[in-house]
Design a protein around this motif. Structure first.
Motif, short mmCIF file in Angstrom:
data_model
loop_
_atom_site.label_atom_id
_atom_site.label_comp_id
_atom_site.label_asym_id
_atom_site.label_seq_id
_atom_site.Cartn_x
_atom_site.Cartn_y
_atom_site.Cartn_z
N ALA A 1 0.84 -1.21 0.00
CA ALA A 1 0.00 0.00 0.00
C ALA A 1 0.87 1.25 0.00
CB ALA A 1 -0.94 0.00 1.20
N SER A 2 1.91 1.23 -0.81
CA SER A 2 2.96 2.26 -0.73
C SER A 2 2.43 3.67 -0.93
CB SER A 2 4.05 1.96 -1.76
OG SER A 2 4.61 0.69 -1.54
N ASN A 3 1.51 3.84 -1.88
CA ASN A 3 1.01 5.19 -2.15
C ASN A 3 0.06 5.69 -1.07
OD1 ASN A 3 1.54 3.70 -4.89
ND2 ASN A 3 1.86 5.87 -5.28
N ILE A 4 -0.47 4.79 -0.27
CA ILE A 4 -1.29 5.17 0.88
C ILE A 4 -0.41 5.45 2.09
CG2 ILE A 4 -2.95 4.30 2.58
CD1 ILE A 4 -4.40 2.91 0.30
N VAL A 5 0.47 4.52 2.42
CA VAL A 5 1.37 4.70 3.56
C VAL A 5 2.28 5.90 3.32
CG1 VAL A 5 3.22 3.66 4.91
CG2 VAL A 5 1.31 2.25 4.14
N GLY A 6 2.79 6.02 2.10
CA GLY A 6 3.62 7.16 1.74
C GLY A 6 5.08 6.95 2.04
N LEU A 7 5.77 8.06 2.25
CA LEU A 7 7.23 8.03 2.36
C LEU A 7 7.69 9.17 3.26
CD1 LEU A 7 9.62 6.43 1.02
CD2 LEU A 7 9.74 8.30 -0.63
N ALA A 8 8.66 8.89 4.13
CA ALA A 8 9.31 9.93 4.94
C ALA A 8 10.78 9.94 4.58
CB ALA A 8 9.12 9.67 6.42
N GLN A 9 11.31 11.12 4.32
CA GLN A 9 12.71 11.24 3.94
C GLN A 9 13.41 12.26 4.83
OE1 GLN A 9 12.26 12.21 -0.30
NE2 GLN A 9 12.70 10.10 -0.82
N TYR B 1 -1.69 -10.21 0.04
CA TYR B 1 -2.25 -11.06 -1.01
C TYR B 1 -2.71 -10.22 -2.20
CZ TYR B 1 -4.90 -14.79 -3.24
OH TYR B 1 -5.36 -15.72 -4.15
N MET B 2 -3.34 -9.09 -1.92
CA MET B 2 -3.78 -8.21 -3.00
C MET B 2 -2.58 -7.73 -3.83
SD MET B 2 -5.79 -4.53 -2.85
CE MET B 2 -7.46 -5.18 -2.67
N GLU B 3 -1.50 -7.34 -3.15
CA GLU B 3 -0.31 -6.87 -3.87
C GLU B 3 0.21 -7.95 -4.82
OE1 GLU B 3 0.74 -3.91 -3.88
OE2 GLU B 3 0.22 -2.97 -1.98
N SER B 4 0.23 -9.19 -4.33
CA SER B 4 0.74 -10.29 -5.14
C SER B 4 -0.14 -10.55 -6.36
CB SER B 4 0.82 -11.56 -4.28
OG SER B 4 1.25 -12.66 -5.04
N ALA C 1 -7.73 -3.36 2.34
CA ALA C 1 -6.60 -3.51 1.43
C ALA C 1 -6.82 -2.57 0.25
CB ALA C 1 -6.46 -4.95 0.94
N ALA C 2 -5.75 -1.98 -0.24
CA ALA C 2 -5.85 -1.08 -1.39
C ALA C 2 -4.48 -0.93 -2.03
CB ALA C 2 -6.39 0.29 -0.97
N THR C 3 -4.48 -0.88 -3.35
CA THR C 3 -3.20 -0.72 -4.04
C THR C 3 -3.44 -0.12 -5.41
OG1 THR C 3 -1.11 -1.82 -4.59
CG2 THR C 3 -3.14 -3.00 -5.14
N GLN C 4 -2.36 0.20 -6.08
CA GLN C 4 -2.44 0.75 -7.43
C GLN C 4 -1.20 0.34 -8.22
OE1 GLN C 4 -2.07 5.02 -6.04
NE2 GLN C 4 -0.56 5.12 -7.69
N ARG C 5 -1.32 0.43 -9.51
CA ARG C 5 -0.18 0.28 -10.41
C ARG C 5 -0.24 1.42 -11.42
NH1 ARG C 5 0.47 -2.51 -6.85
NH2 ARG C 5 1.21 -4.64 -6.68
N PRO C 6 0.90 2.12 -11.65
CA PRO C 6 2.21 1.84 -11.08
C PRO C 6 2.29 2.21 -9.61
CG PRO C 6 2.29 3.85 -12.37
CD PRO C 6 0.93 3.26 -12.59
N THR C 7 3.22 1.56 -8.92
CA THR C 7 3.49 1.87 -7.52
C THR C 7 4.98 1.83 -7.31
OG1 THR C 7 2.88 1.30 -5.25
CG2 THR C 7 3.29 -0.55 -6.76
N PHE C 8 5.43 1.83 -6.06
CA PHE C 8 6.87 1.84 -5.79
C PHE C 8 7.16 1.06 -4.52
CE2 PHE C 8 5.15 5.22 -3.25
CZ PHE C 8 5.95 5.29 -2.13
N ASN C 9 8.43 0.71 -4.38
CA ASN C 9 8.89 0.03 -3.17
C ASN C 9 9.59 1.08 -2.29
OD1 ASN C 9 10.50 -1.41 -1.25
ND2 ASN C 9 10.39 -3.23 -2.54
N ALA D 1 -3.37 7.39 -6.78
CA ALA D 1 -4.44 7.31 -7.78
C ALA D 1 -5.82 7.12 -7.15
CB ALA D 1 -4.16 6.17 -8.75
N LEU D 2 -5.89 6.57 -5.96
CA LEU D 2 -7.17 6.27 -5.33
C LEU D 2 -7.92 7.51 -4.89
CD1 LEU D 2 -5.94 3.26 -3.18
CD2 LEU D 2 -7.11 3.16 -5.37
N VAL D 3 -7.19 8.59 -4.59
CA VAL D 3 -7.86 9.81 -4.13
C VAL D 3 -7.54 11.03 -4.99
CG1 VAL D 3 -7.98 9.07 -1.73
CG2 VAL D 3 -6.00 10.36 -2.50
N GLN D 4 -6.46 10.98 -5.76
CA GLN D 4 -6.05 12.16 -6.51
C GLN D 4 -6.45 12.12 -7.98
OE1 GLN D 4 -1.80 11.95 -4.96
NE2 GLN D 4 -2.10 14.16 -4.90
N ASP D 5 -6.55 10.94 -8.56
CA ASP D 5 -6.86 10.82 -9.98
C ASP D 5 -8.37 10.72 -10.20
OD1 ASP D 5 -4.19 10.86 -10.37
OD2 ASP D 5 -3.99 8.78 -11.03
#
Length: 723
Positions: free
Chosen positions: A186-194, A265-268, A296-304, A318-322
């Motif tokens: 769920a990378s685009n939901i969890v997001g990223l901290a840098q 499972y959804m990601e796979s 569960a929620a995901t999209q493609r393309p996504t990232f690791n 994509a689930l909320v912005q597109d």
């Protein structure tokens, strides 16, 4: 003999000059004295010199502040499995300047480049030859050299192993980092901290740049503290001096509604579908119909988020912005409105095929139509003409009221950044007609899930929820998110009637959704095929694959617990019909959710719960899996497990393969005999790109066993059926 008058005059002038000089000097000295006294008095009274506060200057010189950094809060799934947490990583560099020696002339630079390159190649994903080439970089007269991405983000365990080799000239810098142990999750939901190095005040702190990490950044970040102490003129801390400490307040933890077992499972499944049919984009959302919790929620393309692979092409959620035209899944709402407003006449007949609306011809997907058919078949057949006529029977004002009540054109308010509101084209009669079958209206996937919940939940529409609770271990404060009912757009009887028609989509011979039947379960669905605007301002794209294909399903249909909505945009490898593409993702995901709900074993065979192996030693993890009857494969040369697939607590079949990533350099396992699903686990956990040839099980791999892997590695796998 007396002095001459001339000499007496000269002598007198000299004495007079001396007295004058002495007087001037005395006045000058006295004046300077009073200036000094005045200046000193001013400094003593004001405590300032040249507008510089001397007290503060002294404090600055002899007082030191050391920042106490707050730990960023963790992100958990609904079962309290860690999705994101703080970690320290290490960046490797080598000093090659021969002038860098200790006080006793001991070399502090790389002395044996061949040996150093050979040792380092075991721990970082760079060949011995390339490391040696970096160490021999003499062109710029460099003092030190680095190893690019291969030498960055190393774990503490890898650093310790390299340190143990006692290589002169090899050093590390430490930096705070965010650890995402599940990889693509769920990378685009969890997001990223840098790490934020934009200014000295925030240098070294983690900042959320997308997803939950961004939306709850202030809550997750916490507040830094400090320790203030006194030093001598050389900067050393004075013993027994008074210190002032303000403790750091760690960030709060955020628990999501996601279920790691279903999410993994959804990601796979979605990865496999995306790899097979190559859509330009794809989304999938599974939600609890009763409370709006997204499981569960995901999209493609996504990232690791661990490897950053794919990030450049996947900054948007994509689930909320597109926004997009949803197509015929919108007929769930227009049928609901027709029934609820008292305008639905299921036994009345209309002529299918085409209809003229103010000079514009609107056609059914079956352009020749089905002749004269009852309105009661329009939904199951997905007849555009039937729904144009239903919209006309309702009237523009009534239909618009229901669109508004369903939340179309408004943000849901879900706790994710950048949500779009969508739009409705409603000026002309033809615009109003096409909204009934999902054209001329732009929505988000989450917005549609909210509207669908009214049908699944007997007229009660619930807001989609991604956060379960926010808690802080320091204060003990826990804030639980509650189910939020945002409207009652339709009655219970209307919702029941619509769900009955959803059954017909699967069960009737003329239904468009027979591919979505799941044996043993009562399912209701609605399919969609939405045209895509050309982008030139006129018309839609043509071609068999230039559509957004979609399906929404509810189960068990008489009292739904789950809503599953999947969209597939422009599959570039359309080697199968749209319903085959969609059902290859829809059926296994919904079936898995229903099996968890009922406690049924997958495929009626023995299952067990996957243990949590993260953080365990390799030997301990091996023993645990062997005792549980599971096979395993290791990726890496380390002695500790840092990632695992399947995830902890996921139900697994007896004999199923677990893929384990260790803390050492990432190395290629022997994958001969692996299933395609096992290889997809390897791709997900390592971030490498995989290309499949054939079907069945692995008979040949392009990357040799034990070869080093990194995020740019590409693996070609040949599959064949077992004899």
């Amino acid at each position: 003999m007396s002095k001459s008058p001339k000499k007496l005059h000269k002598s007198s002038r000299i004495r007079r000059n001396r007295k004058l000089f002495g007087a001037v000097l005395l006045v000058l000295v006295v004046g300077l004295f009073f200036v000094f006294i005045g200046r000193f008095s001013y400094i003593v009274s004001s405590g300032k010199l040249n507008n510089v506060n001397l007290s503060k200057k002294t404090e600055t010189k002899y007082n030191r502040d050391r920042r106490l950094t707050a730990v960023r809060g963790k992100i958990y799934d609904s079962n309290h499995n860690i999705i994101a947490e703080d970690s320290n990583v290490y960046n490797l560099y080598a000093v090659i300047d021969k002038n860098h020696v200790s006080t006793d002339n001991k070399p502090l630079y790389v002395t044996n480049k061949r040996k150093t390159a050979k040792v380092l190649s075991r721990y970082i994903p760079l060949s011995e030859a390339k490391i040696y080439a970096v160490l021999n970089d003499q062109k710029s007269g460099a003092y030190q050299v680095e190893f690019g991405n291969a030498g960055k983000g190393l774990s503490l365990e890898v650093k310790k192993e390299i340190d143990a080799k006692n290589l002169p000239g090899i050093y590390f810098t430490k930096s705070v980092s965010r650890l995402y142990p599940n990889g693509n999750f769920a990378s685009n939901i969890v997001g990223l901290a840098q790490t934020d190095n934009s200014d000295s005040a925030s240098s070294g702190t983690l900042t959320g740049v997308m997803g939950i990490e961004n939306y709850f950044n202030n809550i997750l970040t916490g507040k830094n503290g400090y320790r203030q102490f006194k030093t001598d003129s050389f900067g050393y801390e004075l013993p027994n001096s008074q210190t002032v400490v303000k403790k750091a307040v760690n960030g709060s933890d955020v628990t999501l509604t996601l279920d790691a077992r279903l999410q993994s499972y959804m990601e796979s499944v979605v990865s496999e579908v995306a790899d097979t049919y190559a859509p330009t984009s794809m989304t999938a959302i599974l939600m609890n119909a009763k409370n709006g919790k997204i499981l569960a929620a995901t999209q493609r393309p996504t990232f690791n988020p661990s490897t950053k692979v794919g990030l450049n092409n996947s900054w948007r959620n994509a689930l909320v912005q597109d926004t997009y035209e949803p197509g015929s899944v919108m007929k769930l709402l227009s049928l609901s409105a027709s029934i609820d407003s008292g305008n639905y006449m299921p036994n009345a007949y209309y002529q299918s095929g085409s209809v003229n609306v103010d000079g514009s011809i609107i056609k059914d997907w079956n352009t020749s139509g089905w002749g004269s058919i009852p309105f009661g078949q329009a939904f199951a057949r997905s007849s555009n003409v039937g729904f144009v006529k239903m919209e006309q029977q309702m009237g523009a004002k009534t239909w618009k009221k229901y669109l508004t009540n369903f939340g179309i054109g408004k943000k849901t308010g879900i706790n994710l950044p950048g949500e779009s509101a969508g739009s409705i084209a409603y000026t002309r009669a033809v615009d109003r007609a096409t909204t009934a079958f999902g054209q001329g209206v732009n929505v988000t996937a989450v917005q549609m899930m909210q509207a669908f919940s009214a049908v699944a939940n007997n007229g009660k529409m619930v807001k989609p929820q991604i956060v379960s609770e926010i808690s802080n271990s320091s204060t003990g404060k826990v804030q639980k998110e509650k189910t939020e009912v945002v409207g009652h757009p339709i009655s219970k009887s209307t919702a029941t009637q619509v769900r009955n028609e959803m059954k017909d989509v699967i069960n009737q011979t003329y239904g468009t959704g027979q591919s979505y039947a799941i044996p043993g379960y009562e399912i209701g669905v609605k399919t969609g095929t939405a045209q895509i605007a050309s982008g030139t301002g006129s018309g839609y794209l043509t071609g068999n694959n230039n559509y957004i294909f979609s399906v929404v399903g509810m189960a068990p249909i008489d009292n739904p617990k789950y809503i599953l909505y999947i969209t597939v945009r422009q599959p570039q490898k359309m080697t199968a019909p749209a319903e085959t593409i969609l059902s290859s993702a829809f059926n296994p995901i919904l079936k898995r959710a229903l099996e968890y709900s009922t406690g049924a074993s997958v495929a009626n065979v023995k299952t067990s719960e996957m243990p949590n192996l993260t953080g365990q030693s390799v030997e301990s993890a091996k023993q645990t899996l062997e005792d549980g009857g599971l096979t395993y494969s290791l990726v890496g040369s380390g002695n500790k497990i840092v990632q695992q697939l399947p995830l902890a607590k996921e139900h697994v079949l007896s004999g199923q393969r677990a893929v384990l990533l260790t803390n050492g350099a990432m190395t290629m396992p022997n994958i001969k005999g692996w299933s395609k699903n096992d290889v997809l686990k390897l791709a997900e956990i390592s971030g490498i790109k995989v290309k499949f040839k054939g079907d069945g099980y692995v008979v040949k791999q392009s990357v040799a066993e034990n070869q080093l892997l990194n995020s740019t590695s590409k693996l070609t796998v040949k599959l064949a059926s077992k004899n």
